[in-house]
Design an enzyme around this catalytic site. Structure first.
Site, PDB file in Angstrom:
ATOM      1  N   TYR A   1      55.988  23.376  79.212  1.00 34.20           N
ATOM      2  CA  TYR A   1      56.446  24.656  78.666  1.00 34.20           C
ATOM      3  C   TYR A   1      56.482  24.633  77.147  1.00 34.20           C
ATOM      4  O   TYR A   1      55.883  25.484  76.481  1.00 34.20           O
ATOM      5  CB  TYR A   1      57.833  25.007  79.212  1.00 34.20           C
ATOM      6  CG  TYR A   1      58.550  26.048  78.374  1.00 34.20           C
ATOM      7  CD1 TYR A   1      58.010  27.333  78.220  1.00 34.20           C
ATOM      8  CD2 TYR A   1      59.741  25.749  77.713  1.00 34.20           C
ATOM      9  CE1 TYR A   1      58.649  28.283  77.430  1.00 34.20           C
ATOM     10  CE2 TYR A   1      60.382  26.692  76.933  1.00 34.20           C
ATOM     11  CZ  TYR A   1      59.830  27.950  76.784  1.00 34.20           C
ATOM     12  OH  TYR A   1      60.465  28.886  76.002  1.00 34.20           O
TER      13      TYR A   1
ATOM     14  N   LYS B   1      54.198  26.694  74.250  1.00 34.60           N
ATOM     15  CA  LYS B   1      54.762  27.563  73.218  1.00 34.60           C
ATOM     16  C   LYS B   1      54.381  27.078  71.821  1.00 34.60           C
ATOM     17  O   LYS B   1      54.098  27.894  70.925  1.00 34.60           O
ATOM     18  CB  LYS B   1      56.284  27.640  73.357  1.00 34.60           C
ATOM     19  CG  LYS B   1      56.769  28.369  74.596  1.00 34.60           C
ATOM     20  CD  LYS B   1      56.398  29.846  74.590  1.00 34.60           C
ATOM     21  CE  LYS B   1      57.194  30.647  73.606  1.00 34.60           C
ATOM     22  NZ  LYS B   1      56.889  32.103  73.691  1.00 34.60           N
TER      23      LYS B   1
ATOM     24  N   THR C   1      60.492  29.333  70.548  1.00 32.95           N
ATOM     25  CA  THR C   1      61.680  28.609  71.016  1.00 32.95           C
ATOM     26  C   THR C   1      61.926  27.356  70.192  1.00 32.95           C
ATOM     27  O   THR C   1      60.980  26.763  69.649  1.00 32.95           O
ATOM     28  CB  THR C   1      61.498  28.202  72.496  1.00 32.95           C
ATOM     29  OG1 THR C   1      62.542  27.303  72.887  1.00 32.95           O
ATOM     30  CG2 THR C   1      60.164  27.506  72.720  1.00 32.95           C
ATOM     31  N   ASP C   2      63.181  26.940  70.120  1.00 33.28           N
ATOM     32  CA  ASP C   2      63.490  25.693  69.422  1.00 33.28           C
ATOM     33  C   ASP C   2      62.956  24.467  70.160  1.00 33.28           C
ATOM     34  O   ASP C   2      62.885  23.370  69.597  1.00 33.28           O
ATOM     35  CB  ASP C   2      64.995  25.550  69.190  1.00 33.28           C
ATOM     36  CG  ASP C   2      65.833  25.576  70.457  1.00 33.28           C
ATOM     37  OD1 ASP C   2      65.266  25.729  71.559  1.00 33.28           O
ATOM     38  OD2 ASP C   2      67.069  25.460  70.356  1.00 33.28           O
ATOM     39  N   GLU C   3      62.536  24.662  71.423  1.00 35.49           N
ATOM     40  CA  GLU C   3      62.041  23.526  72.198  1.00 35.49           C
ATOM     41  C   GLU C   3      60.725  22.970  71.652  1.00 35.49           C
ATOM     42  O   GLU C   3      60.327  21.858  72.006  1.00 35.49           O
ATOM     43  CB  GLU C   3      61.899  23.905  73.671  1.00 35.49           C
ATOM     44  CG  GLU C   3      63.244  24.198  74.323  1.00 35.49           C
ATOM     45  CD  GLU C   3      63.145  24.401  75.827  1.00 35.49           C
ATOM     46  OE1 GLU C   3      62.477  23.587  76.487  1.00 35.49           O
ATOM     47  OE2 GLU C   3      63.752  25.362  76.327  1.00 35.49           O
TER      48      GLU C   3
END
Length: 339
Positions: A153, A157, A125-127
């Site tokens: 979260y 990741k 994810t870009d997060e």
């Protein structure tokens, strides 16, 4: 090829299963899913009719189950979608995210090392990059952007990504990683922004919007994301990271108002609620690398994709009504009441 899609009963994983069945009749697809709250077998009801598809219930964080699946199925490719993915839930219960997203990924990698694999692909994810300031629209995440997580979260990741890179370097696991922007489309679990707003509007319920709704996200139609992953596992260079973005930046409040307009609902349904802890301001991905090296570009403009998405929820009420009539109601109340 025999391709195992972990988390294939979830939102993006389920769409990826259908993408493979539609575009690669020569491949055999296995969905490996624990069926947590976000996993829904009904999502795969049409896939179940295919002779090229098989479902296996299993937990990526259970070593015995994973090894048994590898021994019996002898997969060529693993595409790992399996993850706890809701930021709010990670704030409430971080440990669950560490178990699934970190330990689970490490067990899959151990299995690849033990039994062999042609490709392991980690869907990230870009997060993991943190966020960008709202007043710098010229800035974008690239594959060289430093990791700077904001929530349990995204930290889980990012940790999984680092494990994948470490296993590639140390054990020569043929791995790739993709980092995507916010997905939307069919089968999206009802607690996420777009389906939540669609369903609440249809039921004339208040639409809870964090803060002032000015946080910006880059929206990617899920089928475009599936096409990108498919290209990466077949043509991507081992050891590489590819950013997958939609070039569709919208503020949350823009998205909500667009949904209301499509449904012909009044904006007085919008209700601003207390902002999320550590809420990222802006996500924006530069997908130049995957475009230049693999020829991928997003095909779906947001205005078209959001109309298709709203129409899907209108046409598939039984799918989401069964979800929101169960445990989800208790979670919804916990997250949004008294904010």
């Amino acid at each position: 090829m025999k391709i195992v899609v972990t988390g294939g009963a979830g939102f993006i994983g389920g769409n990826f299963v259908y993408f493979l069945l539609k575009n690669h009749a020569e491949d055999f697809i296995i969905c490996y899913d624990k069926l947590t709250y976000a996993g829904n077998l009904e999502t795969l009801s049409d896939a179940m009719k295919s002779k090229n598809f098989k479902f296996i219930k299993g937990d990526i964080a259970n070593r015995d189950e994973v090894y048994k699946m590898f021994e019996e199925e002898k997969p060529d490719v693993i595409v790992n979608f399996a993850a706890e993915s809701h930021v709010d839930r990670s704030i409430e219960d971080p440990e669950l995210f560490l178990r699934t997203n970190i330990i689970g990924t490490s067990i899959l990698l151990d299995a690849c090392k033990k039994f062999g694999i042609k490709r392991f692909h980690q869907v990230s994810t870009d997060e993991v990059y943190g966020d960008l300031p709202l007043d710098r629209p010229d800035l974008f995440f690239t594959e060289k952007t430093n990791l700077h997580t904001s929530s349990p979260y995204s930290a889980s990741k990012a940790s999984a990504d680092l494990l994948v890179q470490a296993y590639h370097r140390t054990y020569k696991i043929p791995a790739t990683i993709s980092r995507c922007s916010n997905n939307y489309g069919p089968y999206h679990f009802p607690e996420k922004l777009i389906p939540l707003m669609i369903i609440n509007a249809l039921n004339n319920k208040k639409l809870p919007v964090y803060g002032k709704g000015i946080n910006v996200r880059d929206w990617l139609y899920v089928e475009d994301h599936c096409a990108a992953i498919d290209l990466i596992i077949r043509n991507g260079k081992v050891g590489e990271i590819y950013n997958v973005g939609g070039h569709n930046e919208k503020t949350n409040i823009e998205v909500v108002k667009t949904i209301l307009k499509i449904l012909g609902k009044d904006e007085n349904l919008i209700e601003f609620v207390t902002d999320r802890k550590g809420h990222d301001q802006r996500y924006a991905i530069d997908p130049t690398k995957i475009s230049t090296e693999l020829g991928w570009t997003p095909k779906t403009k947001f205005d078209d994709g959001i109309k298709k998405t709203v129409d899907w929820y209108l046409q598939n009420k039984s799918w989401w009504e069964k979800i929101i009539s169960g445990e989800y109601k208790n979670y919804y109340a916990k997250m949004y009441d008294n904010r």
